[in-house]
Scaffold this motif. Structure first.
Motif, mmCIF file in Angstrom:
data_model
loop_
_atom_site.group_PDB
_atom_site.id
_atom_site.type_symbol
_atom_site.label_atom_id
_atom_site.label_comp_id
_atom_site.label_asym_id
_atom_site.label_seq_id
_atom_site.Cartn_x
_atom_site.Cartn_y
_atom_site.Cartn_z
ATOM 1 N N THR A 242 1.825 3.962 -30.024
ATOM 2 C CA THR A 242 3.141 3.357 -29.890
ATOM 3 C C THR A 242 3.574 2.838 -31.251
ATOM 4 N N VAL A 243 4.802 3.204 -31.631
ATOM 5 C CA VAL A 243 5.356 2.729 -32.890
ATOM 6 C C VAL A 243 6.711 2.099 -32.575
ATOM 7 N N PRO A 244 6.812 0.760 -32.613
ATOM 8 C CA PRO A 244 8.065 0.087 -32.259
ATOM 9 C C PRO A 244 9.181 0.323 -33.273
ATOM 10 N N LYS A 245 10.395 0.064 -32.856
ATOM 11 C CA LYS A 245 11.562 0.276 -33.719
ATOM 12 C C LYS A 245 11.549 -0.612 -34.954
ATOM 13 N N LYS A 246 10.793 -1.693 -34.927
ATOM 14 C CA LYS A 246 10.686 -2.570 -36.098
ATOM 15 C C LYS A 246 10.097 -1.836 -37.303
ATOM 16 N N VAL A 247 9.345 -0.770 -37.037
ATOM 17 C CA VAL A 247 8.696 -0.019 -38.120
ATOM 18 C C VAL A 247 9.742 0.680 -38.980
ATOM 19 N N GLY A 248 10.815 1.153 -38.381
ATOM 20 C CA GLY A 248 11.856 1.824 -39.159
ATOM 21 C C GLY A 248 12.645 2.807 -38.327
ATOM 22 N N SER A 249 13.293 3.724 -39.020
ATOM 23 C CA SER A 249 14.118 4.722 -38.344
ATOM 24 C C SER A 249 13.227 5.708 -37.588
ATOM 25 N N ALA A 250 13.858 6.582 -36.816
ATOM 26 C CA ALA A 250 13.113 7.537 -35.989
ATOM 27 C C ALA A 250 12.198 8.418 -36.824
ATOM 28 N N HIS A 251 12.689 8.909 -37.953
ATOM 29 C CA HIS A 251 11.821 9.797 -38.741
ATOM 30 C C HIS A 251 10.678 9.021 -39.384
ATOM 31 N N ASP B 96 -7.292 0.943 -41.733
ATOM 32 C CA ASP B 96 -6.834 -0.021 -40.724
ATOM 33 C C ASP B 96 -7.224 0.414 -39.317
ATOM 34 N N VAL B 97 -7.091 1.703 -39.027
ATOM 35 C CA VAL B 97 -7.475 2.207 -37.703
ATOM 36 C C VAL B 97 -8.970 1.983 -37.475
ATOM 37 N N VAL C 2 -5.343 2.538 -26.987
ATOM 38 C CA VAL C 2 -3.910 2.462 -27.243
ATOM 39 C C VAL C 2 -3.729 1.844 -28.626
ATOM 40 N N ILE C 3 -2.998 2.546 -29.490
ATOM 41 C CA ILE C 3 -2.749 2.069 -30.848
ATOM 42 C C ILE C 3 -1.292 1.665 -30.944
ATOM 43 N N VAL C 4 -1.042 0.424 -31.335
ATOM 44 C CA VAL C 4 0.320 -0.070 -31.548
ATOM 45 C C VAL C 4 0.460 -0.342 -33.044
ATOM 46 N N ALA C 5 1.326 0.418 -33.686
ATOM 47 C CA ALA C 5 1.510 0.285 -35.133
ATOM 48 C C ALA C 5 2.316 -0.966 -35.457
ATOM 49 N N ARG C 6 2.017 -1.564 -36.569
ATOM 50 C CA ARG C 6 2.766 -2.725 -37.048
ATOM 51 C C ARG C 6 3.803 -2.283 -38.065
ATOM 52 N N GLU C 7 4.678 -3.202 -38.434
ATOM 53 C CA GLU C 7 5.749 -2.888 -39.385
ATOM 54 C C GLU C 7 5.204 -2.344 -40.700
ATOM 55 N N SER C 8 4.081 -2.850 -41.139
ATOM 56 C CA SER C 8 3.521 -2.447 -42.426
ATOM 57 C C SER C 8 2.957 -1.026 -42.407
ATOM 58 N N ALA C 9 2.855 -0.409 -41.227
ATOM 59 C CA ALA C 9 2.299 0.944 -41.132
ATOM 60 C C ALA C 9 3.158 1.955 -41.876
ATOM 61 N N THR D 277 4.811 1.560 -44.722
ATOM 62 C CA THR D 277 4.637 1.497 -46.169
ATOM 63 C C THR D 277 3.194 1.737 -46.602
ATOM 64 N N ALA D 278 2.263 1.785 -45.632
ATOM 65 C CA ALA D 278 0.852 1.978 -45.959
ATOM 66 C C ALA D 278 0.592 3.430 -46.363
ATOM 67 N N SER D 279 -0.302 3.611 -47.311
ATOM 68 C CA SER D 279 -0.707 4.962 -47.689
ATOM 69 C C SER D 279 -1.628 5.514 -46.600
ATOM 70 N N PHE D 280 -1.879 6.817 -46.646
ATOM 71 C CA PHE D 280 -2.748 7.433 -45.643
ATOM 72 C C PHE D 280 -4.149 6.810 -45.643
ATOM 73 N N PRO D 281 -4.779 6.611 -46.810
ATOM 74 C CA PRO D 281 -6.110 5.972 -46.799
ATOM 75 C C PRO D 281 -6.069 4.540 -46.246
ATOM 76 N N GLU D 282 -5.004 3.782 -46.545
ATOM 77 C CA GLU D 282 -4.886 2.425 -46.018
ATOM 78 C C GLU D 282 -4.729 2.448 -44.502
ATOM 79 N N LEU D 283 -3.900 3.353 -44.006
ATOM 80 C CA LEU D 283 -3.689 3.468 -42.564
ATOM 81 C C LEU D 283 -4.983 3.880 -41.868
ATOM 82 N N SER D 284 -5.691 4.811 -42.463
ATOM 83 C CA SER D 284 -6.966 5.254 -41.918
ATOM 84 C C SER D 284 -7.966 4.096 -41.872
#
Length: 76
Positions: free
Chosen positions: A13-22, A66-67, A48-55, A57-64
């Motif tokens: 789940t990625v809420p609208k707070k993260v940004g635009s649809a793309h 974090d997961v 269930v993974i819920v992304a935060r707003e910072s997701a 701007t995070a790079s792929f290694p940072e996101l990985s």
């Protein structure tokens, strides 16, 4: 479900707070790729993974990282 997929269910789940649809779709694609690369770690797991707003701007290694950190804290 693909017949070659592993048992278990994972929701993203990625809420609208993260940004635009793309931007939200980009975050979802990155998380799916992280999970795909590490299927053996999530075998027969329900997650269930819920992304935060910072997701966004995070790079792929940072996101990985974090997961995996979140899963480690859950002792998953």
């Amino acid at each position: 479900r693909h017949k070659d997929s592993l048992p278990g269910k994972i929701g993203i789940t990625v809420p609208k707070k993260v940004g635009s649809a793309h931007e939200r779709n980009l975050v979802k694609r990155r998380i799916r790729h992280i999970l795909r690369l590490n299927q053996d770690l999530f075998f027969e797991k329900n997650l269930v993974i819920v992304a935060r707003e910072s997701a966004h701007t995070a790079s792929f290694p940072e996101l990985s990282a974090d997961v995996f950190d979140a899963c480690r804290r859950l002792k998953y």
